[in-house]
Design a protein around this motif. Structure first.
Motif, PDB file in Angstrom:
ATOM      1  N   THR A 179       0.836  -1.185   0.000  1.00 28.92           N
ATOM      2  CA  THR A 179       0.000   0.000   0.000  1.00 28.92           C
ATOM      3  C   THR A 179       0.876   1.241   0.000  1.00 28.92           C
ATOM      4  N   SER A 180       0.537   2.181  -0.841  1.00 27.12           N
ATOM      5  CA  SER A 180       1.135   3.512  -0.834  1.00 27.12           C
ATOM      6  C   SER A 180      -0.014   4.499  -0.776  1.00 27.12           C
ATOM      7  N   ARG A 181       0.181   5.613  -0.054  1.00 27.77           N
ATOM      8  CA  ARG A 181      -0.890   6.595  -0.015  1.00 27.77           C
ATOM      9  C   ARG A 181      -0.318   8.004   0.003  1.00 27.77           C
ATOM     10  N   LEU A 182      -1.095   8.925  -0.554  1.00 28.74           N
ATOM     11  CA  LEU A 182      -0.779  10.343  -0.552  1.00 28.74           C
ATOM     12  C   LEU A 182      -1.963  11.039   0.101  1.00 28.74           C
ATOM     13  N   MET A 183      -1.695  11.738   1.206  1.00 28.14           N
ATOM     14  CA  MET A 183      -2.769  12.346   1.989  1.00 28.14           C
ATOM     15  C   MET A 183      -2.524  13.841   2.167  1.00 28.14           C
ATOM     16  N   ALA A 184      -3.602  14.613   2.245  1.00 31.30           N
ATOM     17  CA  ALA A 184      -3.570  16.008   2.682  1.00 31.30           C
ATOM     18  C   ALA A 184      -4.270  16.028   4.039  1.00 31.30           C
ATOM     19  N   ASN A 185      -3.617  16.589   5.051  1.00 27.32           N
ATOM     20  CA  ASN A 185      -4.155  16.569   6.410  1.00 27.32           C
ATOM     21  C   ASN A 185      -4.311  17.989   6.943  1.00 27.32           C
ATOM     22  N   LEU A 186      -5.370  18.212   7.708  1.00 32.19           N
ATOM     23  CA  LEU A 186      -5.597  19.466   8.418  1.00 32.19           C
ATOM     24  C   LEU A 186      -5.503  19.197   9.911  1.00 32.19           C
ATOM     25  N   TYR A 187      -4.839  20.094  10.626  1.00 29.59           N
ATOM     26  CA  TYR A 187      -4.667  19.962  12.077  1.00 29.59           C
ATOM     27  C   TYR A 187      -5.250  21.186  12.768  1.00 29.59           C
ATOM     28  N   ARG A 188      -5.832  20.969  13.937  1.00 30.23           N
ATOM     29  CA  ARG A 188      -6.338  22.064  14.762  1.00 30.23           C
ATOM     30  C   ARG A 188      -5.791  21.887  16.169  1.00 30.23           C
ATOM     31  N   ASP A 189      -5.058  22.901  16.651  1.00 31.76           N
ATOM     32  CA  ASP A 189      -4.474  22.872  17.997  1.00 31.76           C
ATOM     33  C   ASP A 189      -5.406  23.537  18.998  1.00 31.76           C
ATOM     34  N   LEU A 190      -5.393  23.035  20.222  1.00 31.09           N
ATOM     35  CA  LEU A 190      -6.095  23.635  21.347  1.00 31.09           C
ATOM     36  C   LEU A 190      -5.076  23.755  22.470  1.00 31.09           C
ATOM     37  N   HIS A 191      -4.642  24.983  22.752  1.00 33.80           N
ATOM     38  CA  HIS A 191      -3.612  25.201  23.771  1.00 33.80           C
ATOM     39  C   HIS A 191      -4.219  25.092  25.170  1.00 33.80           C
TER      40      HIS A 191
ATOM     41  N   GLY B 205      -7.959  13.978   7.379  1.00 29.12           N
ATOM     42  CA  GLY B 205      -7.186  13.867   6.147  1.00 29.12           C
ATOM     43  C   GLY B 205      -7.986  13.240   5.031  1.00 29.12           C
ATOM     44  N   LEU B 206      -7.594  13.549   3.814  1.00 29.12           N
ATOM     45  CA  LEU B 206      -8.219  12.993   2.622  1.00 29.12           C
ATOM     46  C   LEU B 206      -7.114  12.757   1.599  1.00 29.12           C
ATOM     47  N   GLY B 207      -7.203  11.648   0.890  1.00 33.16           N
ATOM     48  CA  GLY B 207      -6.162  11.347  -0.088  1.00 33.16           C
ATOM     49  C   GLY B 207      -6.512  10.150  -0.942  1.00 33.16           C
ATOM     50  N   VAL B 208      -5.481   9.593  -1.553  1.00 32.68           N
ATOM     51  CA  VAL B 208      -5.641   8.437  -2.436  1.00 32.68           C
ATOM     52  C   VAL B 208      -4.622   7.369  -2.035  1.00 32.68           C
ATOM     53  N   SER B 209      -5.048   6.107  -2.110  1.00 31.03           N
ATOM     54  CA  SER B 209      -4.172   4.963  -1.832  1.00 31.03           C
ATOM     55  C   SER B 209      -4.043   4.112  -3.082  1.00 31.03           C
ATOM     56  N   ARG B 210      -2.848   3.601  -3.320  1.00 31.11           N
ATOM     57  CA  ARG B 210      -2.602   2.629  -4.387  1.00 31.11           C
ATOM     58  C   ARG B 210      -2.293   1.311  -3.685  1.00 31.11           C
ATOM     59  N   ILE B 211      -3.137   0.318  -3.931  1.00 31.45           N
ATOM     60  CA  ILE B 211      -3.074  -0.941  -3.185  1.00 31.45           C
ATOM     61  C   ILE B 211      -2.876  -2.097  -4.157  1.00 31.45           C
ATOM     62  N   THR B 212      -1.878  -2.917  -3.897  1.00 28.05           N
ATOM     63  CA  THR B 212      -1.633  -4.129  -4.676  1.00 28.05           C
ATOM     64  C   THR B 212      -1.868  -5.319  -3.765  1.00 28.05           C
ATOM     65  N   SER B 213      -2.674  -6.278  -4.234  1.00 25.76           N
ATOM     66  CA  SER B 213      -2.977  -7.449  -3.412  1.00 25.76           C
ATOM     67  C   SER B 213      -2.788  -8.732  -4.208  1.00 25.76           C
ATOM     68  N   SER B 214      -2.378  -9.760  -3.501  1.00 21.63           N
ATOM     69  CA  SER B 214      -2.268 -11.120  -4.028  1.00 21.63           C
ATOM     70  C   SER B 214      -2.140 -12.032  -2.809  1.00 21.63           C
ATOM     71  N   GLY B 215      -2.121 -13.307  -3.005  1.00 18.19           N
ATOM     72  CA  GLY B 215      -1.979 -14.216  -1.866  1.00 18.19           C
ATOM     73  C   GLY B 215      -2.207 -15.649  -2.273  1.00 18.19           C
ATOM     74  N   TRP B 216      -2.402 -16.482  -1.272  1.00 17.92           N
ATOM     75  CA  TRP B 216      -2.621 -17.900  -1.527  1.00 17.92           C
ATOM     76  C   TRP B 216      -3.579 -18.467  -0.484  1.00 17.92           C
ATOM     77  N   GLN B 217      -4.145 -19.620  -0.815  1.00 19.17           N
ATOM     78  CA  GLN B 217      -5.135 -20.271   0.040  1.00 19.17           C
ATOM     79  C   GLN B 217      -4.651 -21.667   0.420  1.00 19.17           C
ATOM     80  N   GLY B 218      -4.392 -21.871   1.681  1.00 21.83           N
ATOM     81  CA  GLY B 218      -3.999 -23.199   2.146  1.00 21.83           C
ATOM     82  C   GLY B 218      -2.533 -23.527   1.934  1.00 21.83           C
ATOM     83  N   ASN B 219      -2.037 -23.437   0.716  1.00 21.39           N
ATOM     84  CA  ASN B 219      -0.612 -23.642   0.430  1.00 21.39           C
ATOM     85  C   ASN B 219      -0.207 -22.748  -0.736  1.00 21.39           C
TER      86      ASN B 219
END
Length: 117
Positions: free
Chosen positions: A1-13, A25-39
């Motif tokens: 997984t790779s992601r690019l996010m834009a985040n907003l922060y609000r401080d309370l002193h 935050g809002l952004g986009v993720s690029r996800i690659t998946s594969s795998g196996w079952q049992g063996n």
């Protein structure tokens, strides 16, 4: 997984040295998946997709000096639903019609150190 996010922060002193903060935050993720079952001979095909991602976070910090802060926080990230390619083996019914599917999310705890130039 790779992601690019834009985040907003609000401080309370809270006093001179302590502060709490929240983030979204809002952004986009690029996800690659594969795998196996049992063996490893029962594999699923590789699949890559892009998903909309969002995050929510909370944290707190402490001002050590006028230029140095330390903070700790937690961020929840939702990266959407994903699936693998179809199975590359024939199943009990003699078909190639199975996929792995999941809803991908993560929780991240972090510790930070900030220096102001």
């Amino acid at each position: 997984t790779s992601r690019l996010m834009a985040n907003l922060y609000r401080d309370l002193h809270i006093g001179d040295k302590f502060y709490a903060y929240g983030s979204v935050g809002l952004g986009v993720s690029r996800i690659t998946s594969s795998g196996w079952q049992g063996n490893v001979n029962r594999t699923y095909g590789k699949h890559t997709q892009n998903n909309l991602s969002w995050s929510l976070g909370l944290g707190a910090g402490y001002r050590i000096s006028p230029r140095l802060d330390v903070d700790a926080g937690y961020r929840w990230i939702q990266q959407g639903q994903i699936q693998s390619g179809y199975n590359t083996f024939t199943n009990a019914r003699g078909l190639v019609d199975e996929q792995m599917r999941l809803d991908l999310s993560s929780g991240e705890a972090y510790l930070g150190l900030s220096y102001r130039f």
